[in-house]
Enzyme design. Structure first.
Site, mmCIF file in Angstrom:
data_model
loop_
_atom_site.group_PDB
_atom_site.id
_atom_site.type_symbol
_atom_site.label_atom_id
_atom_site.label_comp_id
_atom_site.label_asym_id
_atom_site.label_seq_id
_atom_site.Cartn_x
_atom_site.Cartn_y
_atom_site.Cartn_z
ATOM 1 N N HIS A 108 92.874 42.779 -22.996
ATOM 2 C CA HIS A 108 93.312 44.166 -23.204
ATOM 3 C C HIS A 108 92.112 45.109 -23.283
ATOM 4 C CE1 HIS A 108 96.228 47.131 -25.129
ATOM 5 N NE2 HIS A 108 95.057 47.686 -25.391
ATOM 6 N N GLU A 109 91.119 44.735 -24.081
ATOM 7 C CA GLU A 109 89.963 45.620 -24.259
ATOM 8 C C GLU A 109 89.061 45.641 -23.035
ATOM 9 O OE1 GLU A 109 90.246 47.569 -26.581
ATOM 10 O OE2 GLU A 109 91.750 46.496 -27.760
ATOM 11 N N HIS A 112 90.210 48.252 -20.745
ATOM 12 C CA HIS A 112 89.646 49.546 -21.140
ATOM 13 C C HIS A 112 88.204 49.679 -20.660
ATOM 14 C CE1 HIS A 112 93.139 50.610 -23.330
ATOM 15 N NE2 HIS A 112 92.913 49.892 -24.414
#
Length: 229
Positions: A108-109, A112
C-alpha cells in the site's frame, strides 16, 4: 484553506508521534518496543523478498530497507504511512502482527511512493492528488481482496470491490486530513473512476504475489501489440 486552517492542519503526523519527537525515550517503554521493532524488521525483510514488493521495488533506482522504511510506534488507528517530506515509509510496529498484514501495508505504501515519484503528487495542497493515490493504494495492495473482505465479514454486495476501495480510501483521507466526511466523499467521487482504473505499475489488479509478476509483465508489454501493427 486559510492560514488558520493551515496552522491547525497536521497532515496526519499526530498519528506517527516519533516523526515529531525523534527516537523514543530510553527506559521500560523503549525496552518493551524492542521486541516489536525486531519483529517488524524481520517481517519487512521477508515481505521484500517474497511478496509482490519485489515487483514494486524494482521500479525504483534503489530501495534500501534502513533508509526508506522505518518501524515505529504509532497511534492505534493506523498501520503505516508514507512520509513525503523524507520519502520514507513508516511501518507501525505496534499494530502489525502478521506477515500478511505487513505485506499489504508495505505494498500500500509503496504505491504511494510510486505515485510520489511518477506523478509528483502534491500531498499537502492538492486534495484530489491525495484521494487518487489512496484509491490506487487500496485497489492494488490487496486491502480489498476477497479473502480479506471475507475475514472482515464483508461480502455479497454488487461491485463490492469498488465499494471497499472507496470506503478504505475515504477512511485513510479522514485519518490524515481535517475535513468533513461530505467533502472527502465529494473529492473521492470526482476522481474515483479515473484512479480506480489506473493500475500502474501493474497491467491489471494483481490477485496475489504470484499473479503480481504476470500483472507487471502485462504493464511492461502494454504497448507492444500496437507497436507491431
Amino acid at each position: 484553506m486559510d492560514q488558520t486552517e493551515q496552522q491547525e492542519e497536521d497532515y496526519g503526523y499526530n498519528l506517527f508521534p516519533e516523526r515529531n519527537s525523534g527516537k523514543f525515550q530510553k527506559g521500560s517503554i523503549a525496552e518493551s518496543l524492542f521486541t516489536f521493532n525486531h519483529k517488524c524488521q524481520v517481517m519487512l525483510q521477508f515481505a521484500m523478498e517474497t511478496s509482490k514488493l519485489t515487483v514494486l521495488s524494482c521500479l525504483f533506482s534503489a530501495v534500501y530497507k534502513d533508509r526508506h522504511f522505518s518501524c515505529e510506534d504509532c497511534d492505534g488507528t493506523v498501520s503505516g504511512g508514507f512520509d513525503a517530506t523524507s520519502s520514507q515509509i513508516v511501518l507501525c510496529q505496534n499494530n502489525i502482527h502478521q506477515q500478511s498484514h505487513m505485506n499489504r501495508v508495505v505494498t500500500h505504501e509503496l504505491i504511494h511512493a510510486f505515485d510520489h515519484c511518477r506523478a509528483h503528487v502534491d500531498w499537502f495542497n492538492n486534495f484530489k492528488h491525495l484521494a487518487c493515490s489512496e484509491i490506487r493504494a487500496a485497489n492494488l495492495s490487496g486491502d480489498c481482496s476477497f479473502h480479506n473482505e471475507v475475514s472482515r465479514f464483508n461480502f455479497g454486495l454488487k461491485k463490492h470491490h469498488q465499494e471497499c476501495v472507496r470506503g478504505r480510501a475515504l477512511r485513510s483521507i479522514l485519518a490524515v486530513r481535517k475535513v468533513s466526511r461530505e467533502e472527502a466523499e465529494k473529492v473521492v467521487d470526482e476522481v474515483f473512476d479515473t484512479c480506480f482504473n489506473d493500475h500502474a505499475p501493474f497491467g491489471r489488479i494483481p490477485h496475489d504475489k504470484k499473479d503480481a509478476k504476470f500483472a507487471y509483465r502485462d504493464f511492461e508489454n502494454r504497448d507492444r501489440y500496437s507497436a507491431n501493427l
